[in-house]
Write a protein that holds these residues in place. Structure first.
Motif, PDB file in Angstrom:
ATOM      1  N   VAL A   1       0.813  -1.216   0.000  1.00 13.25           N
ATOM      2  CA  VAL A   1       0.000   0.000   0.000  1.00 13.25           C
ATOM      3  C   VAL A   1       0.850   1.271   0.000  1.00 13.25           C
ATOM      4  CG1 VAL A   1      -1.899  -1.157   1.175  1.00 13.25           C
ATOM      5  CG2 VAL A   1      -0.180   0.047   2.528  1.00 13.25           C
ATOM      6  N   GLY A   2       2.146   1.133   0.221  1.00 13.34           N
ATOM      7  CA  GLY A   2       3.029   2.296   0.242  1.00 13.34           C
ATOM      8  C   GLY A   2       4.427   1.918  -0.192  1.00 13.34           C
ATOM      9  N   THR A   3       5.161   2.878  -0.736  1.00 18.93           N
ATOM     10  CA  THR A   3       6.531   2.635  -1.187  1.00 18.93           C
ATOM     11  C   THR A   3       7.449   3.725  -0.653  1.00 18.93           C
ATOM     12  OG1 THR A   3       6.182   3.891  -3.232  1.00 18.93           O
ATOM     13  CG2 THR A   3       5.725   1.528  -3.314  1.00 18.93           C
ATOM     14  N   ASP A   4       8.746   3.475  -0.791  1.00 17.78           N
ATOM     15  CA  ASP A   4       9.774   4.456  -0.443  1.00 17.78           C
ATOM     16  C   ASP A   4       9.619   4.986   0.980  1.00 17.78           C
ATOM     17  OD1 ASP A   4      10.874   4.360  -3.074  1.00 17.78           O
ATOM     18  OD2 ASP A   4       9.262   5.651  -3.759  1.00 17.78           O
ATOM     19  N   ALA A   5       9.280   4.102   1.912  1.00 13.12           N
ATOM     20  CA  ALA A   5       9.141   4.530   3.309  1.00 13.12           C
ATOM     21  C   ALA A   5      10.511   4.870   3.891  1.00 13.12           C
ATOM     22  CB  ALA A   5       8.477   3.432   4.132  1.00 13.12           C
ATOM     23  N   ARG A   6      10.559   5.906   4.698  1.00 12.98           N
ATOM     24  CA  ARG A   6      11.817   6.342   5.312  1.00 12.98           C
ATOM     25  C   ARG A   6      11.524   6.914   6.692  1.00 12.98           C
ATOM     26  NH1 ARG A   6      17.108   7.170   4.154  1.00 12.98           N
ATOM     27  NH2 ARG A   6      16.783   6.196   2.114  1.00 12.98           N
ATOM     28  N   VAL A   7      12.412   6.623   7.635  1.00 11.54           N
ATOM     29  CA  VAL A   7      12.315   7.131   9.003  1.00 11.54           C
ATOM     30  C   VAL A   7      13.461   8.101   9.244  1.00 11.54           C
ATOM     31  CG1 VAL A   7      12.469   6.538  11.448  1.00 11.54           C
ATOM     32  CG2 VAL A   7      11.154   5.093   9.906  1.00 11.54           C
ATOM     33  N   TYR A   8      13.138   9.276   9.791  1.00  7.40           N
ATOM     34  CA  TYR A   8      14.131  10.287  10.140  1.00  7.40           C
ATOM     35  C   TYR A   8      14.153  10.439  11.662  1.00  7.40           C
ATOM     36  CZ  TYR A   8      13.572  11.619   5.221  1.00  7.40           C
ATOM     37  OH  TYR A   8      13.501  11.619   3.846  1.00  7.40           O
TER      38      TYR A   8
ATOM     39  N   ALA B   1      21.022   3.549   5.154  1.00 10.37           N
ATOM     40  CA  ALA B   1      20.937   4.705   6.053  1.00 10.37           C
ATOM     41  C   ALA B   1      21.822   5.829   5.544  1.00 10.37           C
ATOM     42  CB  ALA B   1      21.340   4.311   7.472  1.00 10.37           C
ATOM     43  N   ARG B   2      21.497   7.057   5.947  1.00 13.79           N
ATOM     44  CA  ARG B   2      22.284   8.211   5.541  1.00 13.79           C
ATOM     45  C   ARG B   2      22.027   9.349   6.519  1.00 13.79           C
ATOM     46  NH1 ARG B   2      18.220   9.054   0.583  1.00 13.79           N
ATOM     47  NH2 ARG B   2      16.809  10.611   1.490  1.00 13.79           N
TER      48      ARG B   2
ATOM     49  N   ALA C   1      19.666  14.948  11.043  1.00 16.26           N
ATOM     50  CA  ALA C   1      18.969  13.706  11.387  1.00 16.26           C
ATOM     51  C   ALA C   1      19.643  12.510  10.719  1.00 16.26           C
ATOM     52  CB  ALA C   1      17.503  13.777  10.964  1.00 16.26           C
ATOM     53  N   LEU C   2      19.424  11.338  11.302  1.00 11.92           N
ATOM     54  CA  LEU C   2      19.826  10.077  10.683  1.00 11.92           C
ATOM     55  C   LEU C   2      18.569   9.453  10.097  1.00 11.92           C
ATOM     56  CD1 LEU C   2      21.936   7.784  10.215  1.00 11.92           C
ATOM     57  CD2 LEU C   2      21.216   6.843  12.432  1.00 11.92           C
ATOM     58  N   SER C   3      18.624   9.042   8.832  1.00 12.42           N
ATOM     59  CA  SER C   3      17.440   8.446   8.212  1.00 12.42           C
ATOM     60  C   SER C   3      17.754   7.044   7.719  1.00 12.42           C
ATOM     61  CB  SER C   3      16.920   9.310   7.061  1.00 12.42           C
ATOM     62  OG  SER C   3      17.729   9.189   5.910  1.00 12.42           O
ATOM     63  N   ALA C   4      16.718   6.209   7.666  1.00 14.21           N
ATOM     64  CA  ALA C   4      16.839   4.833   7.185  1.00 14.21           C
ATOM     65  C   ALA C   4      15.683   4.550   6.242  1.00 14.21           C
ATOM     66  CB  ALA C   4      16.817   3.848   8.353  1.00 14.21           C
ATOM     67  N   GLY C   5      16.004   3.979   5.064  1.00 16.76           N
ATOM     68  CA  GLY C   5      14.973   3.640   4.096  1.00 16.76           C
ATOM     69  C   GLY C   5      14.397   2.268   4.380  1.00 16.76           C
ATOM     70  N   LEU C   6      13.082   2.184   4.597  1.00 12.37           N
ATOM     71  CA  LEU C   6      12.429   0.925   4.957  1.00 12.37           C
ATOM     72  C   LEU C   6      11.870   0.182   3.751  1.00 12.37           C
ATOM     73  CD1 LEU C   6      10.410   2.009   8.132  1.00 12.37           C
ATOM     74  CD2 LEU C   6      12.831   1.438   7.913  1.00 12.37           C
TER      75      LEU C   6
END
Length: 414
Positions: free
Chosen positions: A217-224, A241-242, A247-252
């Motif tokens: 139902v969703g794509t390109d999820a990312r947490v900051y 991660a980057r 902030a540190l972000s991670a692509g889920l």
């Protein structure tokens, strides 16, 4: 989306640490996106007989469960890849054609794995379907024998596939495939790979993939995560991660119904007064959503605190297990024993924590096999067990281990 962020503060080896667990879960009734997927199916000589029959059955399940807005294609490969069926809308006629092509497959010679992924990805990129995320699903039981074979080449290819907008999923069957290659191909997409011991287990693994692929139902999820009062912050899961500003972000990756994605972060405190700002983004129906997630501080022995601890213990357990196998392969039994002891202590801790969502039992069989190998100091480490262990390491590291969903029973005569 269901969004939670729980943080627990505990003593660490170098002072006070904070462990933050962010969970993103799609609602079970959220409308799913259409699927545009090319099936990349290995039909090399080692697939002859039961493996190919099981692979065809798994692919038929994907065809059977496809919706009226889904697109599927079929590329098979031995020494040469061949796009037998172009990506087509799964109407009644296309579904029948694809099913018939699958039922007529025969094994060949050679395994052109690198070229097959390249060709399969190129075929998907030529077709644009609004609202659909293009995908590859690869099933192989062998190591490459034709064309490019170096691990570095597959790492480059995996990154290229992900950067082009495709998501790559993979099933590794039996004892001949190379788990390092499948992880190199799938990790940039945030999907990892699934290990199947034998042909009998393939339909079950395929059922789990069907539920995940057809529930997106969703794509390109990312947490900051924006820390304050910390000297360092680490993403424990192996998501891409980057650093994004402060902030540190991670692509889920992609989000599917009933398949929550979790990311564990650990930070070392510099100040007693600390805060964590959490924001999550994802793409849904062509729109980018951005939501701030309030961080709830929990106690170590609360249900949420025990859950966070269990996730961290499991990550440490599979890392130690992987290190033990590598030590055995390098003929270093002392290092193998040390890492195995750490993994077994992690297993005992999971038993003590007794968190239903992180069951200890899924690690028991592999660690028992590993204990036998360490005590025998076998000259030849069982390849099947190594592959199973590394697959578990890959999936745990990306937080995608899930219970196998129960699919609706097939209709009579289908």
């Amino acid at each position: 989306m269901k969004l939670t962020a729980w943080a627990v503060e505990r003593d660490g080896e170098r002072g006070r640490n904070v462990h933050l667990l962010v969970t993103v879960e799609a609602e079970s009734d959220a409308p799913r996106a259409p699927v545009a997927m090319n099936l990349v199916l290995d039909r090399s000589a080692s697939m002859r007989g039961a493996p190919l029959a099981a692979a065809v059955e798994a692919a038929q399940l994907l065809v059977e469960r496809a919706g009226p807005k889904d697109y599927l294609g079929l590329l098979t490969f031995d020494g040469v890849p061949e796009q037998l069926v172009p990506l087509r809308l799964m109407d009644k006629e296309a579904r029948a054609d694809l099913a018939e092509t699958l039922s007529g497959l025969q094994a060949g010679e050679g395994t052109a794995l690198h070229e097959a992924v390249e060709s399969g990805a190129a075929a998907v990129r030529r077709l644009f379907i609004p609202g659909a995320r293009p995908k590859l699903l690869m099933l192989t039981d062998g190591e490459p024998s034709v064309g490019l074979r170096a691990l570095a080449d597959f790492r480059t290819l995996g990154t290229k596939v992900a950067e082009s907008g495709l998501t790559l999923h993979a099933l590794g069957l039996g004892r001949h495939y190379l788990p390092e290659i499948l992880e190199a191909l799938t990790a940039p997409s945030g999907t990892s790979f699934t290990h199947v011991d034998d042909a009998e287990g393939l339909p079950v693994a395929a059922a789990a993939l069907v539920a995940e692929l057809y529930g997106e139902v969703g794509t390109d999820a990312r947490v900051y995560v924006k820390p304050s009062g910390f000297s360092e912050l680490l993403c424990r899961h192996r998501y891409p991660a980057r650093v994004d500003g402060d902030a540190l972000s991670a692509g889920l990756g992609s989000l599917s119904q009933a398949f929550p994605r979790r990311a564990l972060f650990t930070g070392r405190l510099e100040l007693a007064d600390w805060t964590l700002g959490v924001t999550t983004t994802w793409t849904e129906n062509g729109d980018t959503r951005r939501v701030a997630v309030p961080v709830q501080r929990v106690l170590p022995d609360s249900p949420e605190g025990r859950f966070i601890r269990a996730v961290g213990v499991e990550l440490d357990l599979v890392a130690a297990e992987s290190a033990a196998w590598k030590a055995l392969l390098r003929r270093n039994p002392i290092a193998a024993e040390k890492s195995l002891s750490e993994a077994e202590e992690g297993l005992r801790e999971l038993v003590r924590l007794a968190v239903e969502e992180v069951p200890a039992k899924r690690h028991v069989e592999r660690l028992a096999d590993l204990r036998v190998a360490v005590e025998k100091r076998a000259g030849e480490v069982p390849a099947l067990v190594v592959r199973r262990a590394r697959a578990a390491d890959a999936r745990t590291g990306l937080s995608v281990i899930q219970p196998v969903p129960v699919l609706p029973a097939r209709k009579a005569g289908s």
